[in-house]
Structure formats: structure tokens, C-alpha cells
Enzyme design. Structure first.
Site, PDB file in Angstrom:
ATOM      1  CD  GLU A 132      -2.647  -1.502  -0.001  1.00 28.66           C
ATOM      2  OE1 GLU A 132      -2.917  -0.587  -0.796  1.00 28.66           O
ATOM      3  OE2 GLU A 132      -2.941  -2.690  -0.228  1.00 28.66           O
ATOM      4  CG  HIS A 135      -1.062   1.052  -4.402  1.00 30.55           C
ATOM      5  ND1 HIS A 135      -1.184   0.984  -5.772  1.00 30.55           N
ATOM      6  CD2 HIS A 135      -1.524  -0.137  -3.927  1.00 30.55           C
ATOM      7  CE1 HIS A 135      -1.690  -0.196  -6.103  1.00 30.55           C
ATOM      8  NE2 HIS A 135      -1.902  -0.902  -5.005  1.00 30.55           N
TER       9      HIS A 135
HETATM   10 ZN   LIG Z   1      -2.511  -2.897  -4.804  1.00 31.14          ZN
END
Ligand SMILES: [Zn+2]
Length: 147
Positions: A132, A135
Site C-alpha cells: 500500500e 501505491h
Molecule cells: Zn494494490
């Protein structure tokens, strides 16, 4: 609550840098609630805000150890126990691959009220946190996939 649309890897937004969250108002809580609903519905393990087109450094993660955790402005303080494991992503449907990640990670992050936490994540939870946070920097797991 409302379900949000998850953008896919071919959307150029997914490669943008997310910004620091500095407004911990009810508007933020509403976005996080909607992200949770979206994540549950998609049966994923984690969802970063950028995946629903919101370019702020925050993600919702369903951990094995702590249940649902919202990590806002996360910083990796320590990362240990590098291992290769299988991974996928809600923005890359139909793709899975092996990625090297730390399996013991200590994060500093804020919760939805702006309170700071330091917390250690293990195993798949650690992998999910790192996925995450990638991201938030415009990085996808497919960039790091091994053969
Ligand atoms: Zn992802």
C-alpha cells in the site's frame, strides 16, 4: 456509506505521487468509511486511496493481527526478514506474481483523528503495508515481480 470505483493499472492516475494528509475532518472519515466498504466488497486485503482516485497518503488494510487498520501518512521505520511471496492487487485483476518484501515492518502512521502510532506488522500484514505504501508512491507490485 458508498462504494467507490477502483481504478486499474492502465489509468495514468495510478502512477501519481500521493500527498500528505493534513485535514482530519469528518470529510476524511467519510472517505475512509467508503474505502472500507469498497475493500470489503472487493474482497481485498488492502486499498490505498489512490486506487479510488484520491491522491492522499492513506490506506485501509485488513490485517490478521489487528483487524482493520487505517494507515495515514505512514513511514517505514524498520524493515526486516526479506522473503519472496505471492501477491496480487485490486488494480491489476487477473495478475499474481512473486515479490520480495520485508515480513517484519515497524511503521509510524496517523489514525483518522491525526493521532500518531508506532506499530509492528508481521508476515502477510507487513507485506500488505509495504504494497500500500508503494501505491502512495505510484509503484505497483508488477514493477517488482520476480520470475
Ligand atoms: Zn494494490
Amino acid at each position: 456509506m458508498a462504494r467507490l470505483t477502483i481504478i486499474k493499472q492502465d489509468n495514468p492516475l495510478i502512477r501519481k505521487q500521493s500527498k500528505i494528509v493534513d485535514d482530519f475532518s469528518p470529510r476524511l472519515h467519510e472517505i475512509l468509511d467508503n474505502m472500507q466498504e469498497t475493500l470489503f466488497h472487493a474482497r481485498g486485503m488492502g486499498l490505498a486511496a489512490i486506487q479510488v482516485g484520491i491522491l492522499y497518503r492513506m490506506a485501509v488494510i485488513i490485517t490478521e493481527e489487528y483487524g482493520v487498520v487505517e494507515i495515514i501518512n505512514p513511514i517505514i521505520k524498520t524493515a526486516k526478514n526479506q522473503r519472496v511471496d505471492s501477491e496480487g492487487c485490486l488494480s491489476c485483476p487477473g495478475i499474481s506474481g512473486r515479490v520480495r518484501r520485508p515480513h517484519l515492518v515497524t511503521l509510524e502512521y496517523q489514525d483518522r483523528n491525526g493521532k500518531k502510532h508506532t506499530q509492528t506488522f508481521r508476515g502477510i500484514d507487513a507485506v500488505c503495508c509495504c504494497h500500500e505504501i508503494d501505491h502512495m508512491n505510484g509503484i505497483l507490485f508488477i514493477d517488482k515481480m520476480e520470475q
